[in-house]
Scaffold this motif. Structure first.
Motif, short mmCIF file in Angstrom:
data_model
loop_
_atom_site.label_atom_id
_atom_site.label_comp_id
_atom_site.label_asym_id
_atom_site.label_seq_id
_atom_site.Cartn_x
_atom_site.Cartn_y
_atom_site.Cartn_z
N ASP A 119 0.83 -1.20 0.00
CA ASP A 119 0.00 0.00 0.00
C ASP A 119 0.87 1.26 0.00
N SER A 120 0.29 2.37 -0.41
CA SER A 120 0.96 3.67 -0.33
C SER A 120 0.66 4.33 1.01
N VAL A 121 1.46 5.33 1.36
CA VAL A 121 1.18 6.10 2.57
C VAL A 121 -0.16 6.82 2.44
N GLY A 122 -0.47 7.31 1.25
CA GLY A 122 -1.74 7.99 1.04
C GLY A 122 -2.93 7.08 1.33
N THR A 123 -2.86 5.86 0.85
CA THR A 123 -3.93 4.89 1.12
C THR A 123 -4.01 4.59 2.61
N THR A 124 -2.86 4.45 3.24
CA THR A 124 -2.81 4.17 4.67
C THR A 124 -3.49 5.27 5.48
N LEU A 125 -3.18 6.50 5.15
CA LEU A 125 -3.74 7.62 5.91
C LEU A 125 -5.23 7.77 5.64
N ALA A 126 -5.68 7.45 4.43
CA ALA A 126 -7.12 7.45 4.16
C ALA A 126 -7.82 6.40 5.03
N ASN A 127 -7.17 5.25 5.20
CA ASN A 127 -7.73 4.21 6.08
C ASN A 127 -7.74 4.66 7.53
N SER A 128 -6.72 5.42 7.94
CA SER A 128 -6.69 5.93 9.31
C SER A 128 -7.84 6.91 9.55
N VAL A 129 -8.15 7.73 8.56
CA VAL A 129 -9.28 8.65 8.68
C VAL A 129 -10.58 7.88 8.86
N ALA A 130 -10.81 6.88 8.02
CA ALA A 130 -12.04 6.08 8.12
C ALA A 130 -12.12 5.37 9.46
N TYR A 131 -10.99 4.93 9.96
CA TYR A 131 -10.90 4.26 11.27
C TYR A 131 -11.29 5.23 12.39
N ALA A 132 -10.76 6.44 12.33
CA ALA A 132 -11.09 7.46 13.33
C ALA A 132 -12.57 7.83 13.26
N GLN A 133 -13.09 7.91 12.07
CA GLN A 133 -14.51 8.26 11.92
C GLN A 133 -15.42 7.18 12.50
N ARG A 134 -15.04 5.92 12.31
CA ARG A 134 -15.81 4.83 12.92
C ARG A 134 -15.72 4.91 14.45
N ALA A 135 -14.54 5.17 14.95
CA ALA A 135 -14.37 5.30 16.41
C ALA A 135 -15.23 6.42 16.96
N GLU A 136 -15.26 7.54 16.27
CA GLU A 136 -16.08 8.66 16.72
C GLU A 136 -17.56 8.28 16.74
N LYS A 137 -18.01 7.61 15.71
CA LYS A 137 -19.42 7.20 15.62
C LYS A 137 -19.79 6.27 16.77
N LEU A 138 -18.83 5.46 17.22
CA LEU A 138 -19.09 4.48 18.27
C LEU A 138 -18.90 5.05 19.68
N GLY A 139 -18.49 6.29 19.78
CA GLY A 139 -18.36 6.91 21.09
C GLY A 139 -17.01 6.78 21.75
N PHE A 140 -15.97 6.41 21.00
CA PHE A 140 -14.62 6.39 21.58
C PHE A 140 -14.23 7.82 21.93
N LYS A 141 -13.47 7.98 23.01
CA LYS A 141 -13.20 9.32 23.54
C LYS A 141 -12.06 10.03 22.82
N ARG A 142 -10.97 9.29 22.56
CA ARG A 142 -9.77 9.90 21.97
C ARG A 142 -9.23 9.05 20.82
N PHE A 143 -8.51 9.72 19.95
CA PHE A 143 -7.79 9.06 18.87
C PHE A 143 -6.40 9.69 18.84
N TRP A 144 -5.42 8.92 19.32
CA TRP A 144 -4.06 9.44 19.44
C TRP A 144 -3.16 8.80 18.40
N LEU A 145 -2.15 9.56 17.98
CA LEU A 145 -1.16 9.08 17.01
C LEU A 145 0.21 9.05 17.66
N ALA A 146 0.98 8.00 17.35
CA ALA A 146 2.27 7.80 17.99
C ALA A 146 3.40 8.23 17.06
N GLU A 147 4.38 8.92 17.63
CA GLU A 147 5.54 9.38 16.87
C GLU A 147 6.59 8.28 16.77
#
Length: 335
Positions: free
Chosen positions: A19-47
């Motif tokens: 996969d490309s980084v662009g595809t990966t980050l698009a998947n991260s966005v969709a993942y965060a959006q699902r988490a938000e819909k389900l009521g997860f409190k935070r979405f943190w990214l690790a350096e």
């Protein structure tokens, strides 16, 4: 403490092999959006830096991207590795993020470099390292706090934003510092399972109230492989096993498809090391994970749980959040 801790997510923006980084980050966005819909409190990214297969090195940039694609979930760093950065730069970055997304930004701080020693030297300014961490934390608190009369160095934007600071750790050091400073604390049980009880106990026993917090607030990070069945979870978990094995071997950390068996991919010593690394792993269907959580939470007190979910297929990974949410909504974690 609530009947069940709040649920949050830690994201490394792991790149699937091919996969490309662009595809990966698009998947991260969709993942965060699902988490938000389900009521997860935070979405943190690790350096992390100089790790093939991990695309979260420009952490503050990704935080802004995720925050801009969501509406209410808190977005932050889990964490910014402070020895790599001048505190003023971080204060300006996170002050800008807080100005763009008021009340939604967290600044989690770690004192490790998040990379190998050679890369750490390339990142570090003037040879400063983890020994400067307490002073850098204090400097950040000052830069993000109210402007003081005659203050010579100001974070603009940043001053007066009071972005919440968290201290992250995998040992007792940051637990002691967080307690002394009256800051919230997160323990990295997703890769360092051995000291979580002791660290959380040290934090609570030594907590000093501050302007930030009157009572201790602790989070425990856990690796999780939720699935519709235990058998499916065991299959999906082989993606994580392959990645940790690659980490130990110094190989690229691409996410690889799950396999029916790890036999032949690792030896007995490597298997033991991987399983030790993932000693707090939650694995199974909602009922099974609920039992596992109940066991972990039986002798510790935390206000929040943060999960890392290494699953190869993006839609299967998003569905795993539905299963995790079931454990909280049904009260399985503490029933």
């Amino acid at each position: 403490m609530p009947d069940c801790p709040d649920y949050s997510l830690l994201e490394l923006a792991s790149v699937r092999e091919g996969d490309s980084v662009g595809t990966t980050l698009a998947n991260s966005v969709a993942y965060a959006q699902r988490a938000e819909k389900l009521g997860f409190k935070r979405f943190w990214l690790a350096e992390h830096h100089n790790m093939e297969g991990i695309s979260s090195s420009a952490t503050s940039v990704l935080i802004g991207h995720i925050a801009g694609k969501t509406k209410s979930i808190r977005v932050g760093s889990g964490g910014v590795m402070l020895p790599n950065h001048p505190p003023l730069v971080i204060a300006e970055q996170f002050g800008t993020l807080e100005s763009l997304y008021p009340g939604r930004i967290d600044l989690g701080l770690g004192r490790a470099p998040g990379t190998d020693p050679v890369t750490a030297r390339a990142l570090r300014r003037d040879g400063l390292g983890a020994e400067q961490f307490p002073e850098d934390v204090a400097r950040l608190q000052s830069l993000l706090g109210p402007l003081q009369p005659g203050q010579p160095v100001r974070a603009i934007p940043g001053a007066g934003t009071n972005v919440p600071l968290w201290l992250l750790g995998s040992s007792l050091y940051s637990a002691q510092l967080a307690a002394m400073r009256g800051l919230p604390y997160a323990f990295a049980g997703h890769f360092a399972p051995r000291l979580y009880r002791e660290a959380l106990r040290v934090y609570r026993d030594n907590f000093q109230p501050s302007e930030t917090l009157e009572q201790p607030y602790a989070m425990l990070a856990l690796p999780a492989v939720p699935a519709d069945s235990v058998q499916e979870a065991e299959f999906l978990a082989t993606t994580s096993y392959q990645r940790i094995l690659a980490l130990f071997r110094g190989q690229p950390l691409w996410m690889k498809p799950p396999v029916n068996s790890m036999d032949g991919l690792w030896n007995a010593g490597e298997k033991a090391s991987v399983k030790d690394f993932l000693g707090l792993q939650l694995l199974g269907d909602a009922e099974t994970i609920g039992r596992q959580l109940r066991h972990i939470l039986s002798d510790i007190e935390v206000e929040e749980l943060m999960f890392t979910v290494d699953i190869y297929d993006p839609e299967t990974r998003r569905h795993a959040l539905d299963i995790l949410a079931q454990t909280r909504n049904a009260g399985l974690a503490l029933s």
